[in-house]
Design a protein around this motif. Structure first.
Motif, short mmCIF file in Angstrom:
data_model
loop_
_atom_site.label_atom_id
_atom_site.label_comp_id
_atom_site.label_asym_id
_atom_site.label_seq_id
_atom_site.Cartn_x
_atom_site.Cartn_y
_atom_site.Cartn_z
N ALA A 95 -41.65 18.70 -10.22
CA ALA A 95 -40.95 18.96 -11.52
C ALA A 95 -39.60 19.84 -10.97
CB ALA A 95 -41.78 20.32 -12.15
N ARG A 96 -39.54 20.67 -9.81
CA ARG A 96 -38.27 21.16 -9.39
C ARG A 96 -37.32 20.20 -9.15
NH1 ARG A 96 -40.42 24.05 -5.82
NH2 ARG A 96 -40.54 25.74 -6.91
N GLY A 97 -37.75 19.11 -8.48
CA GLY A 97 -36.90 18.06 -8.15
C GLY A 97 -36.25 17.38 -9.18
N ILE A 98 -36.85 17.36 -10.19
CA ILE A 98 -36.16 16.69 -11.40
C ILE A 98 -35.36 17.50 -12.14
CG2 ILE A 98 -37.81 14.91 -11.61
CD1 ILE A 98 -39.22 16.19 -13.70
N GLY A 99 -35.28 18.85 -11.63
CA GLY A 99 -34.07 19.70 -12.35
C GLY A 99 -34.89 20.65 -13.22
N MET A 100 -36.20 20.62 -13.38
CA MET A 100 -36.73 21.91 -14.33
C MET A 100 -36.62 23.41 -13.93
SD MET A 100 -40.57 20.28 -15.46
CE MET A 100 -40.81 18.92 -16.63
N THR A 101 -36.30 23.83 -14.80
CA THR A 101 -36.03 25.36 -14.52
C THR A 101 -37.51 25.95 -14.38
OG1 THR A 101 -36.33 25.98 -16.71
CG2 THR A 101 -34.24 25.60 -15.85
N GLY A 102 -37.77 27.30 -13.67
CA GLY A 102 -38.65 28.01 -13.53
C GLY A 102 -39.65 28.15 -14.73
N THR A 103 -38.93 28.38 -15.89
CA THR A 103 -39.65 28.62 -17.14
C THR A 103 -40.22 27.38 -17.68
OG1 THR A 103 -38.29 30.37 -17.86
CG2 THR A 103 -39.57 29.30 -19.47
N ALA A 104 -39.42 26.17 -17.41
CA ALA A 104 -39.86 24.87 -17.96
C ALA A 104 -41.05 24.33 -17.38
CB ALA A 104 -38.63 23.85 -17.81
N ARG A 105 -41.16 24.59 -15.80
CA ARG A 105 -42.16 24.30 -14.91
C ARG A 105 -43.39 25.03 -15.31
NH1 ARG A 105 -38.19 25.05 -10.75
NH2 ARG A 105 -39.39 26.88 -10.19
N LEU A 106 -43.14 26.22 -15.65
CA LEU A 106 -44.44 27.18 -16.13
C LEU A 106 -45.29 26.54 -17.48
CD1 LEU A 106 -46.14 29.76 -15.86
CD2 LEU A 106 -44.58 30.81 -16.98
N LEU A 107 -44.08 26.28 -18.43
CA LEU A 107 -44.69 25.73 -19.62
C LEU A 107 -45.13 24.27 -19.72
CD1 LEU A 107 -42.18 27.68 -21.89
CD2 LEU A 107 -44.23 28.45 -21.37
N LYS A 108 -44.36 23.49 -18.98
CA LYS A 108 -44.79 21.99 -19.09
C LYS A 108 -45.65 21.52 -18.14
CE LYS A 108 -40.30 21.23 -21.51
NZ LYS A 108 -39.18 20.25 -21.60
N GLY A 129 -53.95 27.59 -8.80
CA GLY A 129 -54.53 26.49 -8.14
C GLY A 129 -53.89 25.21 -8.47
N VAL A 130 -52.79 25.19 -9.10
CA VAL A 130 -51.93 24.05 -9.37
C VAL A 130 -51.44 23.69 -8.32
CG1 VAL A 130 -49.78 23.09 -10.71
CG2 VAL A 130 -51.28 24.93 -11.77
N ASP A 131 -51.56 22.30 -8.20
CA ASP A 131 -51.17 21.48 -6.80
C ASP A 131 -49.50 21.61 -6.56
OD1 ASP A 131 -50.36 19.78 -4.96
OD2 ASP A 131 -51.69 18.00 -5.94
N PRO A 132 -49.20 22.25 -5.45
CA PRO A 132 -47.93 22.66 -5.15
C PRO A 132 -46.94 21.34 -5.28
CG PRO A 132 -48.99 23.74 -3.59
CD PRO A 132 -50.11 22.72 -4.46
N THR A 133 -47.36 20.29 -4.89
CA THR A 133 -46.43 18.97 -4.90
C THR A 133 -46.12 18.76 -6.38
OG1 THR A 133 -48.46 17.46 -5.25
CG2 THR A 133 -47.67 18.19 -2.89
N LEU A 134 -47.02 18.98 -7.48
CA LEU A 134 -46.42 18.65 -8.64
C LEU A 134 -45.54 19.49 -9.14
CD1 LEU A 134 -50.27 18.32 -10.32
CD2 LEU A 134 -48.41 16.34 -9.68
N VAL A 135 -45.48 21.10 -8.76
CA VAL A 135 -44.28 21.81 -8.90
C VAL A 135 -43.26 21.44 -8.40
CG1 VAL A 135 -43.78 24.22 -8.59
CG2 VAL A 135 -46.20 23.62 -9.23
N ASP A 136 -43.12 21.03 -6.91
CA ASP A 136 -42.08 20.59 -6.25
C ASP A 136 -41.46 19.27 -7.00
OD1 ASP A 136 -42.25 22.70 -4.36
OD2 ASP A 136 -43.50 21.36 -2.88
#
Length: 215
Positions: free
Chosen positions: A114-127, A105-112
């Protein structure tokens, strides 16, 4: 003697059983929460993986308590090991299911972002993802905690710790002077502990959920 006289005369034993009950539920819920969130985090991106995780933990929950304990006793013996194992297994479904629902249910735009500022998959999951999904996950933990409170009483069948021993002792001696007092003391003790644990989890939610995620 009446109920309150019974409670007064058995105060130390009842407090000991209540502490053991609370301690067992708390420890099992910590393990179940960590395992359930981990399973949810590993499977939520896959439709098939999520279904398998929910189906597997759901199947475990459908097993009668006596049957599961009966299967565990020959392997783990009596006492704490089968009790802890059964509680953790029974507690998984609400946590796994809510972890998957919350993370999806997390908004995909927030994940995108986070990815855009260079977060790794693990960092996106945790933070990003887990903090946003936390209110839903916590709701699953609350459900599992209430389930565990009641199931632990049945674990007295396997010589497990807690207030279930009062209930089983009373049921085994129905007709004796204090049989009903034993059953009532064990039952009311579990109800009180369940209410206290739920209140503590509500407080935990208020302390850990961002104000922006409330409501």
């Amino acid at each position: 003697m009446d109920f309150w006289e019974y409670v007064s005369s058995r105060r130390e034993q009842l407090l000991s059983d209540a502490f053991q009950h609370a301690s067992a539920v708390f420890q099992c819920m910590v393990v179940a929460a960590l395992a359930g969130v981990a399973i949810g985090a590993l499977t939520y991106r896959s439709e098939r993986g999520g279904r398998i995780a929910v189906l597997t933990t759901g199947t475990i929950l459908t097993l009668p308590s006596y049957a599961l304990l009966g299967l565990l006793i020959p392997v783990l013996g009596l006492g704490v090991p089968p009790t802890v194992t059964a509680l953790v297994l029974y507690a998984l479904l609400p946590i796994v299911r809510n972890a998957i629902v919350g993370l999806r249910g997390v908004d995909p735009t927030l994940v995108d972002a986070a990815r855009g500022i260079g977060m790794t998959g693990t960092a996106r999951l945790l933070k990003v993802e887990l903090p946003i999904a936390w209110p839903v996950i916590l709701a699953g933990i609350r459900v599992s905690t209430q389930l565990s409170m009641g199931i632990l009483a049945i674990a007295a069948f396997a010589s497990g710790p807690g207030l279930g021993n009062e209930i089983f002792s009373g049921l085994a001696s129905l007709g004796s002077a204090n049989a009903l007092n034993e059953v009532l003391a064990g039952t009311l003790g579990i109800v009180v502990l369940a209410l206290l644990f739920d209140a503590a989890l509500v407080l935990l939610g208020r302390l850990t959920v961002s104000r922006g995620l409330h409501g």
